[in-house]
Design a protein around this motif. Structure first.
Motif, short mmCIF file in Angstrom:
data_model
loop_
_atom_site.label_atom_id
_atom_site.label_comp_id
_atom_site.label_asym_id
_atom_site.label_seq_id
_atom_site.Cartn_x
_atom_site.Cartn_y
_atom_site.Cartn_z
N THR A 88 0.82 -1.21 0.00
CA THR A 88 0.00 0.00 0.00
C THR A 88 0.85 1.26 0.00
OG1 THR A 88 -0.15 -0.18 2.42
CG2 THR A 88 -1.96 -1.09 1.13
N THR A 89 2.10 1.18 0.45
CA THR A 89 2.93 2.38 0.52
C THR A 89 4.23 2.24 -0.24
OG1 THR A 89 3.90 1.58 2.59
CG2 THR A 89 2.00 3.02 2.78
N GLY A 90 4.42 1.18 -0.99
CA GLY A 90 5.66 1.00 -1.73
C GLY A 90 5.71 -0.38 -2.34
N ARG A 91 6.92 -0.85 -2.62
CA ARG A 91 7.10 -2.18 -3.18
C ARG A 91 6.57 -3.24 -2.21
NH1 ARG A 91 8.30 -2.86 -8.62
NH2 ARG A 91 10.16 -1.71 -9.23
N PRO A 92 5.81 -4.22 -2.72
CA PRO A 92 5.38 -5.31 -1.83
C PRO A 92 6.57 -6.13 -1.36
CG PRO A 92 4.76 -5.76 -4.12
CD PRO A 92 5.28 -4.36 -4.09
N LEU A 93 6.48 -6.63 -0.14
CA LEU A 93 7.54 -7.44 0.45
C LEU A 93 7.07 -8.88 0.55
CD1 LEU A 93 8.59 -5.03 3.35
CD2 LEU A 93 9.91 -5.54 1.28
N GLY A 94 7.95 -9.82 0.25
CA GLY A 94 7.60 -11.23 0.28
C GLY A 94 7.77 -11.82 1.66
N CYS A 95 6.67 -12.21 2.29
CA CYS A 95 6.70 -12.80 3.62
C CYS A 95 6.90 -14.31 3.49
CB CYS A 95 5.40 -12.55 4.37
SG CYS A 95 5.08 -10.83 4.72
N ALA A 96 7.99 -14.81 4.06
CA ALA A 96 8.23 -16.25 4.05
C ALA A 96 7.45 -16.88 5.19
CB ALA A 96 9.73 -16.52 4.21
N PRO A 148 -5.40 -6.91 -3.23
CA PRO A 148 -6.23 -8.10 -3.45
C PRO A 148 -7.27 -8.32 -2.36
CG PRO A 148 -3.95 -8.59 -3.97
CD PRO A 148 -3.96 -7.22 -3.36
N SER A 149 -7.01 -7.80 -1.15
CA SER A 149 -8.00 -7.92 -0.07
C SER A 149 -8.96 -6.74 -0.04
CB SER A 149 -7.29 -8.05 1.28
OG SER A 149 -6.44 -6.94 1.52
N LEU A 150 -8.92 -5.92 -1.11
CA LEU A 150 -9.85 -4.81 -1.35
C LEU A 150 -9.61 -3.62 -0.42
CD1 LEU A 150 -13.16 -6.79 -1.99
CD2 LEU A 150 -11.32 -6.20 -3.58
N ASP A 151 -8.42 -3.52 0.16
CA ASP A 151 -8.05 -2.32 0.92
C ASP A 151 -7.52 -1.26 -0.04
OD1 ASP A 151 -8.67 -3.37 3.44
OD2 ASP A 151 -6.73 -4.38 3.58
N PRO A 152 -7.73 0.02 0.26
CA PRO A 152 -7.25 1.06 -0.66
C PRO A 152 -5.73 1.20 -0.63
CG PRO A 152 -8.19 2.05 1.32
CD PRO A 152 -8.47 0.58 1.40
N ARG A 153 -5.13 1.35 -1.80
CA ARG A 153 -3.72 1.73 -1.90
C ARG A 153 -3.70 3.26 -1.86
NH1 ARG A 153 -0.56 -2.68 -3.56
NH2 ARG A 153 -1.71 -4.32 -4.65
N ARG A 154 -3.54 3.81 -0.70
CA ARG A 154 -3.77 5.24 -0.49
C ARG A 154 -2.79 6.11 -1.28
NH1 ARG A 154 -7.40 5.95 3.64
NH2 ARG A 154 -7.86 4.03 4.79
N ALA A 155 -1.54 5.73 -1.30
CA ALA A 155 -0.57 6.55 -2.02
C ALA A 155 -0.89 6.59 -3.50
CB ALA A 155 0.84 6.02 -1.78
N GLU A 156 -1.26 5.45 -4.07
CA GLU A 156 -1.58 5.40 -5.49
C GLU A 156 -2.88 6.15 -5.79
OE1 GLU A 156 -0.81 4.30 -9.50
OE2 GLU A 156 0.37 4.54 -7.68
N ILE A 157 -3.85 6.03 -4.89
CA ILE A 157 -5.10 6.78 -5.07
C ILE A 157 -4.83 8.28 -5.03
CG2 ILE A 157 -7.28 7.36 -3.92
CD1 ILE A 157 -7.52 4.39 -3.18
N ALA A 158 -3.98 8.70 -4.08
CA ALA A 158 -3.65 10.13 -3.99
C ALA A 158 -2.95 10.61 -5.26
CB ALA A 158 -2.77 10.39 -2.77
N ARG A 159 -2.13 9.74 -5.86
CA ARG A 159 -1.42 10.13 -7.09
C ARG A 159 -2.38 10.20 -8.27
NH1 ARG A 159 0.63 8.13 -11.60
NH2 ARG A 159 -0.18 6.03 -11.18
N VAL A 160 -3.18 9.14 -8.46
CA VAL A 160 -4.08 9.09 -9.60
C VAL A 160 -5.18 10.15 -9.50
CG1 VAL A 160 -5.79 7.63 -10.76
CG2 VAL A 160 -3.60 6.65 -10.05
N CYS A 161 -5.64 10.39 -8.29
CA CYS A 161 -6.77 11.32 -8.10
C CYS A 161 -6.31 12.72 -7.68
CB CYS A 161 -7.73 10.75 -7.04
SG CYS A 161 -8.47 9.17 -7.49
#
Length: 644
Positions: free
Chosen positions: A192-200, A588-601
């Protein structure tokens, strides 16, 4: 108010890998119905596979993976919707000791390239030609990637045929050396705030989260003597969906797959499969409630539904007071009203969900107390829980017989929870992740002396119930220095029938604002009920738009009652299109990506703040005090954006 809570330790001890339970079930009860799927998208009949049949399919695919050169510890991505083949292929990977990397099929090309490269995937299983078009152009930049298999092009049959000469004993020996501490899944965070991190996530961590829930709550999945049935529609690219899959396979529940997330497909699947237990996220439960309301209004029974819903909430609240020891329970008049609505309303609402659901679970984000009470009042008790990708699923759940709506329950057995001085929730327990793949610094930043810093804000009450109030990273600070936690405002906005989504913005702005999308069907129904004004088509359209803005303004005013005056929403904009996963605006869990929304909108956000004028005769001051004039006004101002 407490700052820490823990649940009793369990006697659960990890042994082997995730695939072992499937093979053990097939050996012990080979005829047990385990998985179901529909031959077509609209079919009423479901094809059921027994435990032995699923085991044999997994065994055939595992042989194919060995023949294709997939070795223990190698990573294979699965880029597909929630469908039968996902489960079979995933268990085949775990059978040979390989690691699954779930990727949402709507992920962008850049996101897919990043995850495949970051995880050093040796292969990827994609669903269809569209996914091939996403993966294909990035293959040249992924030297570790050796295979791209396509489900809809017969990948499973091809792999099974490829492994025909591999001995079953070879597969069995590989399965038996998979240890609980071996990595089973590399699940990427929402980013939501940057590159996704892979959780092992290890086999043991994923099993622990499921087994503790099954031990304490498994008996609620169906009436005594019946096999539980679960409709899986949440994405397996998210840990919540993976947990539902694990609960079903480990608990011997019949799991059906519904890949389509449209309202029509989900409604059809619920009616025909008739689950006994329902796993969802709050946005799905909100949609179900609004569909109930809209259907009632179309039938001319809107007022009846509203009265029945209010009675359901009152009845559930009275029941809650009784089970928590703070009240006597529903009185005679309330019981009589509830019984009357049970005959005329509630049983029809349950029938729309298949008629057999009595228990449900909600996760992914907190469920509103009002919605939880409504479902309990109509006879579907919703267990709201809490968990993260980094915890392999749930870490809290509502204790049976002591459920408290508006909270996410108490710590699961074996899990400890603390609330730090700044309000951040800290977790320690057997389901914690092993770390972020290739990101040691990021791992050290959240794992401290065995405690996971979740990034979520919350509180513990005197009985150990957890309430999640939002994300630390989501807190908005206005130019006047006011901190605004958006979750409560957004949750209350979404309860309005016309509101589909709401995202609160305002970082560095004079006040909080909201970006709102509308429910098209509800708006159409609402427009039909407006009294037509005199005049031409233009006048009617202007009348409708003004009335719509006024209605949304009332929704904003109602949401503002949950917060202080300084935290309230002062401006809002109605957007013409919803936020979605495909455009990268939702996780994918339908939470807002706030940073991307702020950029696009950004243009819409700028416009709605620019539309707010200072009061006549007063010049708006500059600097940190600029928010004062905004907060003094009693009006909510709407940006000039058209809504259709």
């Amino acid at each position: 108010m407490r700052d820490s809570a823990s649940a009793p330790e369990t006697a659960w001890a990890p042994a082997g890998g995730l695939a072992d339970r499937l093979f053990e079930t097939a050996e012990r009860t080979p005829a047990l119905p385990l998985l179901a799927r529909r031959p077509g998208p609209d079919g009423a009949d479901w094809e059921v596979r027994t435990a032995a049949e699923v085991r044999d399919e997994v065994l055939g695919l595992a042989k194919g993976l060995i023949a294709a050169g997939i070795a223990p510890g190698e990573r294979v991505a699965i880029m597909a919707r929630t469908r039968y083949e996902w489960t079979v292929f995933g268990y085949a990977l775990w059978t040979v000791g390989a690691e699954a990397v779930p990727i949402h099929p709507a992920s962008s090309r850049d996101q897919v390239a990043w995850m495949l490269r970051d995880a050093h995937c040796a292969a990827v299983l994609v669903e269809d030609e569209r996914c091939v078009m996403t993966v294909g152009p990035v293959c040249a930049s992924l030297p570790a990637l050796r295979h791209v298999w396509q489900l809809d092009a017969g990948a499973c049959a091809e792999l099974t045929a490829l492994g025909a000469d591999v001995a079953a004993a070879t597969v069995d020996s590989m399965r038996r050396i998979v240890l609980p501490e071996a990595t089973a899944v590399v699940a990427y965070t929402s980013g939501t705030t940057g590159r996704p991190l892979g959780c092992a996530l290890s086999h043991g961590a994923l099993a622990a989260a499921c087994d503790v829930l099954l031990d304490g709550w498994g008996g609620t999945a169906a009436p005594p003597g019946e096999q539980g049935a679960v409709l899986a529609f949440l994405p397996f690219s998210h840990v919540y969906g993976l947990m539902v899959q694990g609960l079903c396979v480990r608990g011997g529940l019949l799991m059906a797959h519904e890949p389509e997330l449209t309202e029509a497909a989900l409604a059809s699947a619920l009616r025909t499969f008739r689950p006994t237990c329902f796993y969802a996220v709050p946005s799905v439960l909100e949609r179900i409630y609004k569909n109930f309301l809209r259907s009632a209004e179309r039938a001319g029974r809107g007022a009846l539904f509203e009265r029945a819903a209010a009675t359901a909430r009152d009845f559930a609240e009275a029941q809650e007071r009784r089970r928590l020891g703070t009240g006597p329970g529903p009185g005679l008049d309330l019981r009589m009203r509830h019984a009357r609505y049970e005959r005329s309303v509630y049983r029809r609402l349950r029938a729309a969900l298949g008629g057999r659901v009595r228990r449900a679970a909600s996760g992914g984000s907190p469920l509103s107390r009002e919605l939880s009470l409504f479902f309990e009042g109509i006879g579907i008790h919703v267990h709201d829980g809490y968990g993260l990708t980094e915890t392999a699923g749930g870490v809290t759940m509502q204790p049976l017989g002591r459920e408290k709506s508006g909270t996410v329950g108490k710590a699961l057995p074996g899990t400890e929870i603390r609330v730090a001085g700044d309000g951040e929730i800290l977790v320690r327990g057997p389901s914690l992740f092993q770390g972020y793949v290739g990101a040691a610094d990021a791992t050290r930043a959240v794992l401290r002396d065995g405690w996971l810093a979740t990034g979520d804000l919350g509180r513990l009450d005197d009985e150990g119930y957890v309430t999640v109030t939002g994300r630390k990273e989501d807190v908005i600070v206005t130019s006047g220095g006011t901190s605004v936690a958006p979750a409560a405002l957004e949750q209350r906005l979404r309860t309005h029938p016309l509101v589909h989504q709401a995202v609160v913005v305002g970082d560095g702005r004079p006040c909080a604002g909201a970006l709102i999308t509308l429910d098209p069907e509800s708006v159409t129904h609402w427009r039909a009920g407006l009294a037509p004004p005199d005049g031409d088509a233009g006048a009617r359209e202007a009348h409708e738009e003004n009335a719509l803005r006024e209605e949304i303004a009332r929704a904003v005013a109602a949401a503002n009652r949950a917060v202080s005056r300084a935290e309230s929403i002062r401006v809002f904009s109605i957007l013409p299109e919803p936020f979605d996963v495909a455009r990268g605006l939702l996780t994918p869990s339908l939470d807002p990506r706030r940073a991307e929304i702020a950029r696009v909108c950004a243009p819409e956000i700028d416009a709605m703040y620019a539309a707010r004028s200072p009061r006549p005769g007063r010049t708006r001051p500059a600097g940190p005090t600029a928010g004062e004039d905004w907060e003094e006004s009693d009006n909510v101002f709407v940006s000039r954006r058209r809504t259709r």
